[in-house]
Scaffold this motif. Structure first.
Motif, PDB file in Angstrom:
ATOM      1  N   PHE A 105      -7.451  10.207  -5.145  1.00 12.93           N
ATOM      2  CA  PHE A 105      -6.515  11.293  -5.398  1.00 12.93           C
ATOM      3  C   PHE A 105      -5.449  10.798  -6.363  1.00 12.93           C
ATOM      4  O   PHE A 105      -4.778   9.803  -6.106  1.00 12.93           O
ATOM      5  CB  PHE A 105      -5.872  11.762  -4.097  1.00 12.93           C
ATOM      6  N   LEU A 140      -4.569  23.221  -4.816  1.00 13.46           N
ATOM      7  CA  LEU A 140      -4.917  21.884  -4.343  1.00 13.46           C
ATOM      8  C   LEU A 140      -5.553  21.965  -2.956  1.00 13.46           C
ATOM      9  O   LEU A 140      -6.540  21.277  -2.679  1.00 13.46           O
ATOM     10  CB  LEU A 140      -3.682  20.987  -4.318  1.00 13.46           C
ATOM     11  N   TRP A 154      -9.317  20.727  -2.052  1.00 16.86           N
ATOM     12  CA  TRP A 154      -9.622  19.761  -0.998  1.00 16.86           C
ATOM     13  C   TRP A 154     -10.563  20.361   0.050  1.00 16.86           C
ATOM     14  O   TRP A 154     -11.463  19.679   0.540  1.00 16.86           O
ATOM     15  CB  TRP A 154      -8.322  19.278  -0.339  1.00 16.86           C
ATOM     16  N   ARG A 173     -14.023  20.442  -1.385  1.00 15.07           N
ATOM     17  CA  ARG A 173     -14.602  19.100  -1.383  1.00 15.07           C
ATOM     18  C   ARG A 173     -15.057  18.704   0.029  1.00 15.07           C
ATOM     19  O   ARG A 173     -16.132  18.104   0.202  1.00 15.07           O
ATOM     20  CB  ARG A 173     -13.570  18.095  -1.908  1.00 15.07           C
ATOM     21  N   ALA A 174     -14.259  19.047   1.025  1.00  7.20           N
ATOM     22  CA  ALA A 174     -14.637  18.741   2.402  1.00  7.20           C
ATOM     23  C   ALA A 174     -15.942  19.440   2.785  1.00  7.20           C
ATOM     24  O   ALA A 174     -16.832  18.844   3.413  1.00  7.20           O
ATOM     25  CB  ALA A 174     -13.518  19.136   3.359  1.00  7.20           C
ATOM     26  N   TRP A 205      -8.927  15.309   8.217  1.00  8.61           N
ATOM     27  CA  TRP A 205     -10.346  15.048   8.000  1.00  8.61           C
ATOM     28  C   TRP A 205     -10.552  13.537   7.931  1.00  8.61           C
ATOM     29  O   TRP A 205     -10.437  12.923   6.852  1.00  8.61           O
ATOM     30  CB  TRP A 205     -10.810  15.737   6.712  1.00  8.61           C
ATOM     31  N   GLN A 221     -12.560  11.602   5.260  1.00  6.77           N
ATOM     32  CA  GLN A 221     -11.995  11.527   3.914  1.00  6.77           C
ATOM     33  C   GLN A 221     -10.597  10.921   3.905  1.00  6.77           C
ATOM     34  O   GLN A 221     -10.013  10.751   2.832  1.00  6.77           O
ATOM     35  CB  GLN A 221     -11.964  12.910   3.272  1.00  6.77           C
ATOM     36  N   ARG A 248      -7.904  12.319   4.806  1.00  4.74           N
ATOM     37  CA  ARG A 248      -7.015  13.330   4.243  1.00  4.74           C
ATOM     38  C   ARG A 248      -6.332  14.146   5.336  1.00  4.74           C
ATOM     39  O   ARG A 248      -6.969  14.553   6.311  1.00  4.74           O
ATOM     40  CB  ARG A 248      -7.781  14.267   3.304  1.00  4.74           C
ATOM     41  N   ILE A 296      -3.413  17.419   5.627  1.00  2.00           N
ATOM     42  CA  ILE A 296      -2.660  18.464   4.936  1.00  2.00           C
ATOM     43  C   ILE A 296      -1.726  19.105   5.941  1.00  2.00           C
ATOM     44  O   ILE A 296      -2.126  19.431   7.059  1.00  2.00           O
ATOM     45  CB  ILE A 296      -3.594  19.539   4.330  1.00  2.00           C
ATOM     46  N   PHE A 311       0.403  16.779   1.152  1.00  3.11           N
ATOM     47  CA  PHE A 311      -0.964  16.271   1.055  1.00  3.11           C
ATOM     48  C   PHE A 311      -0.920  14.750   1.182  1.00  3.11           C
ATOM     49  O   PHE A 311      -0.177  14.086   0.457  1.00  3.11           O
ATOM     50  CB  PHE A 311      -1.598  16.681  -0.276  1.00  3.11           C
ATOM     51  N   GLN A 340      -3.284  11.308   1.245  1.00  2.00           N
ATOM     52  CA  GLN A 340      -4.568  10.655   0.990  1.00  2.00           C
ATOM     53  C   GLN A 340      -4.472   9.210   1.433  1.00  2.00           C
ATOM     54  O   GLN A 340      -3.695   8.427   0.892  1.00  2.00           O
ATOM     55  CB  GLN A 340      -4.943  10.719  -0.491  1.00  2.00           C
TER      56      GLN A 340
END
Length: 240
Positions: free
Chosen positions: A42, A54, A58, A61-62, A127, A130, A132, A134, A212, A214
């Protein structure tokens, strides 16, 4: 040690040594792998000016990467006395242009009562595959009857029957009571497929703040925060 099929914390043959069990559990927690990777990259310098796109990127992508149930999120609210409460539910809609998120629930439930008293909330997605996370927070409003009917009638018959089973957040007498109420609810849904529970409510959170996160296996984590100011957003990179 308890059987792996026993998650009640008991020990066969006698009372548990809770302190020893807690130490063993903590040792297992500390030994569990964290941020094993590989994790996506990221670059906050290339992030969009507003957080909605964004989030959509994301989430896309997930889904593409096969993350399990990325639509599941934690809703945090506070009651009239300020006591916080959190629960996990399903994302029902996204407005990426306005960074708004839709979810549903019964207005007589704990979250419904909290939102009636304090119409502001926070949403969190995590997640692990990943690395990640949020976070969204902002005011919550109630959508109209059309949105309510569309949301509820778009669900499976089993899901609709569950909504008619008993009264959410009230004491349950046991499995037999649940099965009896569920059979009655299934019959009701079959007889009246267009019926919507009186308390079913669709809510919309319009984010005023978005963050966000990462993760990085080397612990060089990245945090990007957006703050809404009127019709504009500002971006700030945070220390992790």
């Amino acid at each position: 040690m308890p059987s792996r099929d026993d998650d009640t914390g008991g020990t066969p043959g006698g009372p548990p040594d809770r302190a020893a069990a807690d130490r063993e559990l903590l040792a297992r927690v500390r030994a569990a792998p964290v941020l094993a990777g590989p994790l996506p990259r990221f670059d906050p310098d290339t992030a969009p000016d507003t957080p909605g796109p964004l989030f959509a990127g994301w989430l896309d992508r997930a889904l593409t990467d096969g993350v399990r149930e990325p639509q599941i999120m934690t809703l945090s609210t506070a009651g009239e006395d300020g006591t916080p409460s959190a629960r996990v539910l399903i994302l029902r809609g996204v407005d990426s242009a306005d960074c708004a998120f839709v979810f549903a629930g019964d207005r007589g439930s704990g979250k419904g009562r909290d939102l009636a008293a304090r119409p502001v909330a926070a949403l969190t997605w995590y997640w692990p595959a990943q690395g990640r996370q949020i976070r969204m927070a902002g005011p919550v409003d109630v959508l109209g009857e059309d949105a309510t009917r569309q949301d509820f009638l778009g669900r499976s018959a089993r899901s609709r029957a569950a909504a008619f089973t008993g009264r959410v957040s009230t004491p349950l007498g046991g499995a037999e009571e649940y099965e009896r109420e569920n059979r009655a609810a299934e019959a009701l849904v079959a007889a009246e497929p267009d019926r919507v529970p009186a308390g079913h409510t669709v809510y919309r959170l319009r984010a005023g703040a978005a963050e966000f996160f990462q993760a990085d296996p080397a612990r060089h984590h990245l945090r990007l925060r957006y703050t809404r100011e009127g019709d504009r957003w500002t971006r700030t990179l945070l220390w992790p």
